[in-house]
Design a protein around this motif. Structure first.
Motif, short mmCIF file in Angstrom:
data_model
loop_
_atom_site.label_atom_id
_atom_site.label_comp_id
_atom_site.label_asym_id
_atom_site.label_seq_id
_atom_site.Cartn_x
_atom_site.Cartn_y
_atom_site.Cartn_z
N ARG A 123 45.10 71.88 66.21
CA ARG A 123 44.30 73.09 66.09
C ARG A 123 43.36 73.19 67.29
NH1 ARG A 123 41.04 74.83 60.60
NH2 ARG A 123 40.33 76.86 61.31
N HIS A 160 48.74 74.75 63.42
CA HIS A 160 47.60 75.32 62.69
C HIS A 160 47.81 75.09 61.20
CE1 HIS A 160 44.32 78.12 61.74
NE2 HIS A 160 45.10 78.58 60.78
N TYR A 192 45.57 75.75 57.58
CA TYR A 192 44.41 76.54 57.19
C TYR A 192 43.27 75.74 56.57
CZ TYR A 192 46.69 81.01 58.09
OH TYR A 192 47.28 82.08 58.70
N LEU A 240 43.43 82.39 61.98
CA LEU A 240 44.61 82.25 62.83
C LEU A 240 44.52 83.14 64.07
CD1 LEU A 240 47.39 81.05 63.35
CD2 LEU A 240 48.38 82.83 61.91
N GLN A 298 42.48 81.42 66.67
CA GLN A 298 43.16 80.26 67.26
C GLN A 298 44.25 80.72 68.25
OE1 GLN A 298 41.69 77.55 66.55
NE2 GLN A 298 40.55 78.30 64.80
N LEU A 323 52.99 74.99 61.01
CA LEU A 323 52.08 75.87 60.28
C LEU A 323 52.21 75.59 58.79
CD1 LEU A 323 50.12 78.41 60.37
CD2 LEU A 323 52.15 79.71 59.76
#
Length: 587
Positions: free
Chosen positions: A304, A331, A333, A353, A356, A378
Motif C-alpha cells: 500500500r 491494496h 482495505y 482506493l 492510493q 486486492l
C-alpha cells in the motif's frame, strides 16, 4: 449597422437543458399521492411536503461517442496464495467443480503469489510425498496413498486432467487444512515464516489448473533467496525456468511480494536500487532461456503506497521501469479485526482506493509515462479477513466499487486475492461453493467489457458544508457490454450501480439512453442474514451451481423503454442497455 451574430449554444448547455426538461416533465406528470412518495419523506410540522423532493429522481446519461479508458481483456483476474502447497489444497486443483468455477472467470490472469512467495524453493522432483508437510498421524498414511493414486490416475489422462474427489478425501483434507491454517496464521502474526518447497509435480498441477480453466499463469519468484553480498541468488529460479521451458509452460513472471515490508518480515531490507538490479537480472535470465525470451515480467508488487512503499516504487521505476511490462502494487482495505457490517458501507473507506491509485500513477508517470499499472493484489481485508463478514454479501460493496474506481482511473488489471484457499477473503469456500464476491465477479465478467465510458449524473445533491467532503452513496459506472456475451450485439452498454443508501433510489435514463429496453440483473442478499448472507439472489432467484460443471441460468428482468430504474437499499445491480448502437462500443 452591424449584423447580430447568431446565438450558438454549447453542447453541454443543450444537454443540461434536456435534463431540466425531463425533470420538469417528471414533476408535472407525477401524482402527489402517498403511494408515490415513499422514498423521500421530509417532515414538516403538521403536514407532509409533496412534490419533487419525494421522488428521489436521479437522471443518468452516458457519453457513447468514445471510451475514456480501454482496459485489458483480463481486467478482472484472480490470485492463489502459495500456502495452498503447505495446507494441501494444491492437490485438489484438478477438481472438476473448482476448474469450472475458475473457467467462469476467464479470460483472466492467475497470479500464484502472496506473502509466502519469498519463501518458495523449487525442487525438480516428481515424488510429492517426500516433500509434503506433516499431518495428523491417524490418517496421514492413507491420505498420502490416496493423493499418490489420484496423481497416477491424472497422469493417465490426456489434455486437461480433471478429477472427482471422494467426499471422505475432501473431509480429511479440510481437517488437515484447518490444522495447517492455524500454523500459517501463527507464522503471519509472529513474522517468522518457514520455507515452502514447490516441486515439479506441484508446478504441473498448478499449470494444469490454469490451462484447463483458460487462465494465464503468473508465477511469483522468491526475491529473498540472497547471496552473502545481498545480491539475488538465481539458482532455484534458473532450475524452475528450465523445467517450465522443457514442458513448454506458457508462464509470465514476477519477483517478490511487498518488498517494502522485508525488514519487518525477516529483519533484512532490500532497497530500491538492489531490487531494480534484481529485476534487470531476471529479465536477462528470461532472455537466456529460449522459450521465455519474450515472456512478460511484472513488478515490483509494492505494498500500500505509504511513505516507504512510495520511496521504494520511485527508486525502482527510476532504475528498472523499462524492465517490467506493467507496474504492480497492492491494496487491502482493512485489517482482520473489523467486525461490523457498517465498516463495509463507509464511503470514506471506499474512497481510499482513489487516493492510493493517484499516488502510484503519479510515481509511474514521472519515470515511465504511459506504462500500464496493475493492482497486483486486492482484497477487502488483510490477515485473512474476518469470518462471517469479509466472506459475505457486505464485502461486495468494496469489491464492485474497487472494480469501478480502478477502471475509471485506468488501472489495467485488478487481481483479486484470493480465488480459493484459507482465510475469509476468497471467492470460493473450502466446500467448493461460490461466495457472494464470486457471483459479483461472474456477473461482471459476463456483462462488463474493457471499454470504460463517462457517466453524467444530475439529481438531488446535498448542500456542501464548510470543512466537510460530500461522498456519494450512489456509485454508478458504465462500460461497453462484454464482446464475449453473445446475447447482446456490439453497441450495447452495461451500467452497474451500487446503492449504499438505506432507502430506494430511482434512476431515470436520459439523453442517448432514453427509450431503450433495459435488462436488469439485480443482486441482493438471500436469506435471513441480510448483508451477512453468504448466498445471493439474482432478480429474486437464489444462485446455486446446478452441478459440478453447470452454472445457473442468469435470467434478466426486462424493463420496458422509458421505465425508471428502482434500486433497492444497500444493493448492487447491473443494467444492460440493449441495441443502443453506441459508437464507442461498435468498434
Amino acid at each position: 449597422m452591424p449584423k447580430s451574430s447568431p446565438c450558438v449554444f454549447p453542447r453541454s448547455f443543450l444537454w443540461l437543458a434536456s435534463l431540466v426538461a425531463l425533470v420538469v416533465q417528471s414533476v408535472l406528470s407525477s401524482s402527489y399521492s402517498s403511494s408515490s412518495s415513499s422514498t423521500y419523506q421530509i417532515s414538516v410540522p403538521g403536514r407532509k411536503r409533496s412534490g419533487f423532493m419525494e421522488r428521489t429522481l436521479v437522471l443518468l446519461d452516458v457519453n457513447t461517442r468514445s471510451p475514456i479508458r480501454v482496459l485489458n481483456d483480463n481486467f478482472l483476474s484472480v490470485q492463489l496464495d502459495p500456502s495452498i502447497i503447505k495446507d494441501g489444497w494444491l492437490d485438489f486443483l484438478s477438481s472438476k467443480r473448482l476448474v469450472t468455477l475458475a473457467r467462469g472467470l476467464s479470460p483472466a490472469f492467475l497470479r500464484f503469489g502472496g506473502k509466502r512467495t519469498d519463501f518458495l524453493q523449487f525442487n525438480n522432483q516428481k515424488n510429492l510425498a517426500k516433500f509434503r508437510g506433516p499431518g495428523p498421524d491417524y490418517y496421514l498414511k492413507n491420505y498420502e496413498d490416496d493423493i499418490v493414486r489420484s496423481d497416477i490416475a491424472l497422469d493417465e489422462q490426456k489434455g486437461c486432467k480433471l478429477a472427482n474427489h471422494p467426499d471422505i478425501m475432501l473431509e480429511l483434507q479440510r481437517e488437515k487444512a484447518a490444522t495447517t491454517q492455524l500454523v500459517l496464521l501463527k507464522e503471519q502474526m509472529s513474522n517468522i515464516y518457514s520455507n515452502i518447497t514447490i516441486t515439479a509435480r506441484s508446478l504441473d498441477k498448478l499449470y494444469n489448473f490454469a490451462n484447463c480453466a483458460g487462465l494465464h499463469l503468473i508465477l511469483g519468484l522468491n526475491a529473498l533467496h540472497r547471496n552473502p553480498d545481498n545480491s539475488w541468488n538465481t539458482s532455484s529460479t534458473l532450475s524452475l525456468l528450465k523445467y517450465g521451458a522443457g514442458k513448454k509452460y506458457n508462464i509470465s513472471w514476477e519477483l517478490g511480494n511487498e518488498p517494502n515490508a522485508y525488514r519487518g518480515m525477516v529483519g533484512r531490507a532490500v532497497n530500491s536500487t538492489q531490487l531494480a538490479q534484481d529485476y534487470v537480472k531476471l529479465r536477462t535470465l528470461l532472455q537466456s532461456v529460449r522459450y521465455y525470451h519474450r515472456a512478460h515480467l511484472y513488478g515490483p508488487n509494492a505494498g500500500r503506497p505509504r511513505k516507504n512503499a512510495v520511496l521504494l516504487l520511485d527508486g525502482f521505476m527510476k532504475n528498472a521501469g523499462s524492465a517490467v511490462d506493467a507496474v504492480t502494487w497492492q491494496h487491502y482495505y482493512m485489517d482482520g479485526r473489523v467486525n461490523k457490517v457498517e465498516d463495509f458501507l463507509k464511503t470514506r473507506l471506499l474512497d481510499t482506493l482513489t487516493e492510493q491509485i493517484t499516488k502510484v500513477t503519479e510515481v509511474v508517470n514521472t519515470h515511465t509515462p504511459g506504462k500500464k499499472v496493475w493492482l497486483g493484489g486486492l482484497g477487502p481485508a488483510w490477515a485473512g479477513g474476518f469470518s462471517n463478514l469479509s466472506d459475505t454479501y457486505a464485502a461486495g460493496f468494496l469489491w464492485v466499487n474497487a472494480l469501478g474506481l480502478s477502471a475509471v482511473q485506468g488501472i489495467d488489471v485488478v487481481l483479486r486475492h484470493s480465488f480459493f484457499d484459507y482465510g475469509y477473503t476468497h471467492l470460493v469456500d473450502q466446500n467448493f461453493n461460490p461466495l457472494p464476491d464470486y457471483w459479483f465477479s461472474l456477473v461482471f465478467k459476463r456483462l462488463v467489457g474493457p471499454r470504460v465510458l463517462a457517466v453524467r449524473v444530475a439529481g438531488l445533491q446535498r448542500k456542501p458544508q464548510p470543512g466537510r467532503v460530500i461522498r456519494d452513496k450512489l456509485r454508478i459506472y458504465a462500460h461497453c457490454t462484454s464482446y464475449y456475451n453473445h446475447n447482446y450485439v456490439r453497441g450495447s452498454i452495461t451500467i452497474y450501480i451500487i446503492n449504499l443508501h438505506r432507502s430506494r433510489k430511482k434512476i431515470k435514463l436520459a439523453g442517448t439512453l432514453r427509450n431503450n429496453t433495459v435488462h436488469q440483473y439485480l443482486l441482493q442478499p438471500y436469506g435471513p442474514d441480510g448483508l451477512r448472507a453468504k448466498y445471493v439472489q439474482l432478480n429474486g432467484e437464489k444462485l446455486l451451481m446446478v452441478d459440478n460443471e453447470t452454472f445457473p441460468e442468469f435470467k434478466p428482468k426486462t424493463l420496458r423503454a422509458g421505465r425508471t430504474i428502482a434500486m433497492p437499499p444497500m444493493t448492487i445491480g447491473f443494467y444492460v442497455i440493449k441495441n443502443i448502437n453506441a459508437y464507442a462500443c461498435r468498434r
